[in-house]
Design an enzyme around this catalytic site. Structure first.
Site, PDB file in Angstrom:
ATOM      1  N   HIS A  60       0.857  -1.183   0.000  1.00 51.41           N
ATOM      2  CA  HIS A  60       0.000   0.000   0.000  1.00 51.41           C
ATOM      3  C   HIS A  60       0.888   1.226   0.000  1.00 51.41           C
ATOM      4  O   HIS A  60       1.945   1.228   0.621  1.00 51.41           O
ATOM      5  CB  HIS A  60      -0.908  -0.004   1.243  1.00 51.41           C
ATOM      6  N   GLU A 115      -7.730  -4.534  -0.290  1.00 48.59           N
ATOM      7  CA  GLU A 115      -8.243  -5.254  -1.462  1.00 48.59           C
ATOM      8  C   GLU A 115      -8.126  -6.767  -1.284  1.00 48.59           C
ATOM      9  O   GLU A 115      -9.023  -7.517  -1.662  1.00 48.59           O
ATOM     10  CB  GLU A 115      -7.528  -4.803  -2.742  1.00 48.59           C
TER      11      GLU A 115
END
Length: 170
Positions: A60, A115
């Site tokens: 991320h 996700e």
């Protein structure tokens, strides 16, 4: 930019459709499809990394540790039957991917992101893959509209509070 609420939401939803953000849960499941069984995770991850491909659902731009949103979704998944969906497979793939990525990039922690966790949880709950982006996006609409309201109240554009220090733009 002074646009109306509907246009703001449509633009944001359109951006969310990309495979690198709102659409990312589907490639996570494609990865689980390809791995197939927990015992295949080590070889599959090694082959992907050797080929220079990304491991979807890990890493991320902001979170340098495990994405805290992933932990919340993982806690929800933990309340489900562990044999539901592919929770065991996902755990094995995440563990092996983190292990191999840590060996390759010890100074750059790449951990599961929202996700990854979203894909695993929505699949376990039998959501159809084409509906993932809508589910991922629905909870953000209120926040987007709050940003619009805040910007209108200030009477000017809100700019990120970061200073670009990279190479020049051509």
């Amino acid at each position: 930019t002074g646009s109306d609420d509907v246009s703001v939401v449509v633009a944001a939803v359109s951006a969310k459709k990309s495979p690198l953000h709102g659409g990312a849960p589907r490639p996570v499941l494609d990865m689980l499809d390809a791995v197939g069984q927990p015992e295949h995770a080590e070889a599959w991850i090694a082959a992907e990394l050797a080929a220079g491909r990304r491991i979807m659902g890990l890493g991320h731009r902001v979170y340098r540790a495990r994405d805290p949103r992933a932990a919340v979704l993982e806690a929800a998944a933990a309340q489900l039957d562990p044999d539901l969906g592919r929770l065991r497979l996902a755990a094995a793939v995440e563990h092996e991917a983190v292990r191999q990525l840590t060996l390759r990039h010890p100074d750059r922690p790449l951990r599961a992101n929202v996700e990854f966790a979203t894909a695993v949880l929505l699949e376990a709950l039998s959501w159809p893959r084409p509906a993932f982006t809508a589910a991922f996006t629905a909870g953000r609409v209120v926040g987007w509209l709050a940003h619009v309201r805040e910007q209108r109240a200030l009477g000017r554009l809100i700019r990120p509070r970061a200073r670009y220090v990279g190479p020049g733009v051509v």
